[in-house]
Design a protein around this motif. Structure first.
Motif, PDB file in Angstrom:
ATOM      1  N   ASP A 107      42.273  35.269 113.837  1.00  0.00           N
ATOM      2  CA  ASP A 107      42.410  34.777 115.208  1.00  0.00           C
ATOM      3  C   ASP A 107      42.605  35.999 116.107  1.00  0.00           C
ATOM      4  OD1 ASP A 107      43.264  33.851 117.698  1.00  0.00           O
ATOM      5  OD2 ASP A 107      44.438  32.219 116.840  1.00  0.00           O
ATOM      6  N   PRO A 108      41.603  36.377 116.898  1.00  0.00           N
ATOM      7  CA  PRO A 108      41.724  37.584 117.723  1.00  0.00           C
ATOM      8  C   PRO A 108      42.820  37.483 118.783  1.00  0.00           C
ATOM      9  CG  PRO A 108      39.637  36.447 118.145  1.00  0.00           C
ATOM     10  CD  PRO A 108      40.304  35.724 117.020  1.00  0.00           C
ATOM     11  N   ASN A 109      43.214  36.281 119.167  1.00  0.00           N
ATOM     12  CA  ASN A 109      44.270  36.125 120.163  1.00  0.00           C
ATOM     13  C   ASN A 109      45.644  36.480 119.601  1.00  0.00           C
ATOM     14  OD1 ASN A 109      42.513  35.201 122.216  1.00  0.00           O
ATOM     15  ND2 ASN A 109      42.481  33.197 121.231  1.00  0.00           N
ATOM     16  N   THR A 110      45.897  36.136 118.356  1.00  0.00           N
ATOM     17  CA  THR A 110      47.201  36.410 117.740  1.00  0.00           C
ATOM     18  C   THR A 110      47.182  37.636 116.837  1.00  0.00           C
ATOM     19  OG1 THR A 110      46.732  35.001 115.830  1.00  0.00           O
ATOM     20  CG2 THR A 110      47.778  33.952 117.753  1.00  0.00           C
ATOM     21  N   GLN A 111      45.971  38.135 116.515  1.00  0.00           N
ATOM     22  CA  GLN A 111      45.798  39.250 115.570  1.00  0.00           C
ATOM     23  C   GLN A 111      46.327  38.903 114.173  1.00  0.00           C
ATOM     24  OE1 GLN A 111      44.295  42.566 116.519  1.00  0.00           O
ATOM     25  NE2 GLN A 111      43.520  40.943 117.822  1.00  0.00           N
ATOM     26  N   VAL A 112      46.257  37.629 113.822  1.00  0.00           N
ATOM     27  CA  VAL A 112      46.711  37.129 112.525  1.00  0.00           C
ATOM     28  C   VAL A 112      45.530  36.488 111.806  1.00  0.00           C
ATOM     29  CG1 VAL A 112      48.221  35.436 111.387  1.00  0.00           C
ATOM     30  CG2 VAL A 112      49.080  36.771 113.317  1.00  0.00           C
ATOM     31  N   ALA A 113      45.481  36.699 110.497  1.00  0.00           N
ATOM     32  CA  ALA A 113      44.450  36.073 109.659  1.00  0.00           C
ATOM     33  C   ALA A 113      45.143  35.104 108.703  1.00  0.00           C
ATOM     34  CB  ALA A 113      43.674  37.125 108.885  1.00  0.00           C
ATOM     35  N   ASN A 114      44.678  33.873 108.672  1.00  0.00           N
ATOM     36  CA  ASN A 114      45.225  32.846 107.792  1.00  0.00           C
ATOM     37  C   ASN A 114      44.146  32.386 106.831  1.00  0.00           C
ATOM     38  OD1 ASN A 114      47.916  32.406 109.010  1.00  0.00           O
ATOM     39  ND2 ASN A 114      46.696  31.847 110.797  1.00  0.00           N
ATOM     40  N   GLY A 115      44.569  32.089 105.616  1.00  0.00           N
ATOM     41  CA  GLY A 115      43.611  31.619 104.634  1.00  0.00           C
ATOM     42  C   GLY A 115      44.296  31.200 103.361  1.00  0.00           C
ATOM     43  N   ASN A 116      43.618  31.446 102.250  1.00  0.00           N
ATOM     44  CA  ASN A 116      44.187  31.031 100.975  1.00  0.00           C
ATOM     45  C   ASN A 116      43.716  31.902  99.827  1.00  0.00           C
ATOM     46  OD1 ASN A 116      41.574  29.785 101.311  1.00  0.00           O
ATOM     47  ND2 ASN A 116      42.005  28.661  99.453  1.00  0.00           N
ATOM     48  N   THR A 117      44.502  31.857  98.757  1.00  0.00           N
ATOM     49  CA  THR A 117      44.166  32.501  97.497  1.00  0.00           C
ATOM     50  C   THR A 117      43.921  31.396  96.484  1.00  0.00           C
ATOM     51  OG1 THR A 117      46.437  32.531  96.667  1.00  0.00           O
ATOM     52  CG2 THR A 117      45.749  34.382  98.028  1.00  0.00           C
ATOM     53  N   MET A 118      43.448  31.785  95.331  1.00  0.00           N
ATOM     54  CA  MET A 118      43.266  30.827  94.228  1.00  0.00           C
ATOM     55  C   MET A 118      43.986  31.369  93.001  1.00  0.00           C
ATOM     56  SD  MET A 118      41.202  28.306  95.164  1.00  0.00           S
ATOM     57  CE  MET A 118      40.671  27.675  93.596  1.00  0.00           C
ATOM     58  N   TRP A 119      44.604  30.479  92.246  1.00  0.00           N
ATOM     59  CA  TRP A 119      45.194  30.868  90.978  1.00  0.00           C
ATOM     60  C   TRP A 119      45.245  29.635  90.093  1.00  0.00           C
ATOM     61  CZ3 TRP A 119      50.234  30.498  88.444  1.00  0.00           C
ATOM     62  CH2 TRP A 119      50.342  31.372  87.359  1.00  0.00           C
ATOM     63  N   ARG A 120      44.605  29.745  88.943  1.00  0.00           N
ATOM     64  CA  ARG A 120      44.529  28.638  87.988  1.00  0.00           C
ATOM     65  C   ARG A 120      44.022  27.354  88.634  1.00  0.00           C
ATOM     66  NH1 ARG A 120      49.776  29.486  84.030  1.00  0.00           N
ATOM     67  NH2 ARG A 120      49.146  31.536  83.327  1.00  0.00           N
ATOM     68  N   GLY A 121      43.027  27.508  89.490  1.00  0.00           N
ATOM     69  CA  GLY A 121      42.388  26.360  90.118  1.00  0.00           C
ATOM     70  C   GLY A 121      43.121  25.774  91.309  1.00  0.00           C
ATOM     71  N   ASN A 122      44.270  26.329  91.661  1.00  0.00           N
ATOM     72  CA  ASN A 122      45.046  25.844  92.811  1.00  0.00           C
ATOM     73  C   ASN A 122      44.963  26.835  93.959  1.00  0.00           C
ATOM     74  OD1 ASN A 122      46.143  23.492  91.477  1.00  0.00           O
ATOM     75  ND2 ASN A 122      47.398  24.923  90.305  1.00  0.00           N
ATOM     76  N   THR A 123      45.006  26.325  95.194  1.00  0.00           N
ATOM     77  CA  THR A 123      45.009  27.193  96.366  1.00  0.00           C
ATOM     78  C   THR A 123      46.442  27.430  96.816  1.00  0.00           C
ATOM     79  OG1 THR A 123      44.754  25.333  97.878  1.00  0.00           O
ATOM     80  CG2 THR A 123      42.743  26.405  97.136  1.00  0.00           C
ATOM     81  N   TYR A 124      46.675  28.651  97.327  1.00  0.00           N
ATOM     82  CA  TYR A 124      47.982  29.042  97.841  1.00  0.00           C
ATOM     83  C   TYR A 124      47.768  29.741  99.171  1.00  0.00           C
ATOM     84  CZ  TYR A 124      49.519  27.938  93.162  1.00  0.00           C
ATOM     85  OH  TYR A 124      49.782  27.288  91.989  1.00  0.00           O
ATOM     86  N   PRO A 125      48.706  29.566 100.134  1.00  0.00           N
ATOM     87  CA  PRO A 125      48.512  30.148 101.461  1.00  0.00           C
ATOM     88  C   PRO A 125      48.575  31.676 101.453  1.00  0.00           C
ATOM     89  CG  PRO A 125      50.686  29.142 101.289  1.00  0.00           C
ATOM     90  CD  PRO A 125      49.945  28.807 100.024  1.00  0.00           C
ATOM     91  N   LEU A 126      47.744  32.264 102.289  1.00  0.00           N
ATOM     92  CA  LEU A 126      47.734  33.711 102.515  1.00  0.00           C
ATOM     93  C   LEU A 126      47.683  33.939 104.021  1.00  0.00           C
ATOM     94  CD1 LEU A 126      47.467  36.669 101.546  1.00  0.00           C
ATOM     95  CD2 LEU A 126      44.987  36.313 101.487  1.00  0.00           C
ATOM     96  N   ASN A 127      48.656  34.671 104.539  1.00  0.00           N
ATOM     97  CA  ASN A 127      48.718  34.978 105.957  1.00  0.00           C
ATOM     98  C   ASN A 127      48.911  36.483 106.117  1.00  0.00           C
ATOM     99  OD1 ASN A 127      50.581  32.418 105.339  1.00  0.00           O
ATOM    100  ND2 ASN A 127      49.176  31.987 107.007  1.00  0.00           N
ATOM    101  N   CYS A 128      48.118  37.098 106.981  1.00  0.00           N
ATOM    102  CA  CYS A 128      48.185  38.545 107.155  1.00  0.00           C
ATOM    103  C   CYS A 128      48.169  38.891 108.645  1.00  0.00           C
ATOM    104  CB  CYS A 128      47.013  39.238 106.474  1.00  0.00           C
ATOM    105  SG  CYS A 128      46.961  38.992 104.683  1.00  0.00           S
ATOM    106  N   ALA A 129      48.991  39.875 109.018  1.00  0.00           N
ATOM    107  CA  ALA A 129      49.051  40.370 110.396  1.00  0.00           C
ATOM    108  C   ALA A 129      48.774  41.863 110.380  1.00  0.00           C
ATOM    109  CB  ALA A 129      50.425  40.101 111.000  1.00  0.00           C
ATOM    110  N   LYS A 130      48.087  42.340 111.411  1.00  0.00           N
ATOM    111  CA  LYS A 130      47.757  43.772 111.511  1.00  0.00           C
ATOM    112  C   LYS A 130      49.028  44.606 111.485  1.00  0.00           C
ATOM    113  CE  LYS A 130      43.309  44.644 112.389  1.00  0.00           C
ATOM    114  NZ  LYS A 130      42.524  45.745 111.951  1.00  0.00           N
TER     115      LYS A 130
END
Length: 133
Positions: A107-130
């Motif tokens: 999101d260029p307005n907040t400079q934050v990237a949100n998404g997910n990871t995978m582990w053993r077939g399950n998704t888990y949240p991933l959030n990163c800020a510059k």
């Protein structure tokens, strides 16, 4: 003859690529991340990537650049990120620790990237800020 050699040398120099000449992408740099409620770090860099190939006793070298990524979960080791693909503000890549595909949307307005990871077939949240964490 001298002018020809100088011209060839200049042409050779202008065709070389260096990491500093690559256009910037939104995901380049250091990121402070949270992966499933744990602190983590991510880095994407453009690096010089010279190539040398040989055929018998004859070798040739060329300059080039590559985009390299790494991820570090807590105090763990840095792990390579590969198979990067982007579309607008979406970034997909493979985490080599377990060969799973991860996703981030910036999101260029907040400079934050949100998404997910995978582990053993399950998704888990991933959030990163510059910025370096």
């Amino acid at each position: 003859m001298k002018r020809t050699l100088v011209t060839l040398a200049l042409l050779s120099l202008t065709t070389m690529s260096h990491a500093s000449q690559v256009a910037n992408a939104w995901y380049f740099g250091h990121w402070s991340c949270v992966i499933d409620h744990r602190a983590a770090q991510m880095v994407w860099e453009v690096v010089d990537d010279p190539q040398t190939s040989c055929n018998g006793n004859i070798c040739s070298s060329s300059s080039g650049v590559a985009v390299k990524g790494w991820f570090k979960d807590g105090n763990g080791p840095w792990v390579k990120l590969i198979n990067r693909s982007t579309s607008g503000t979406d970034l997909r890549f493979t985490y080599t620790g377990d060969s799973t595909r991860w996703f981030l949307r910036f999101d260029p307005n907040t400079q934050v990237a949100n998404g997910n990871t995978m582990w053993r077939g399950n998704t888990y949240p991933l959030n990163c800020a510059k910025g370096k964490g």
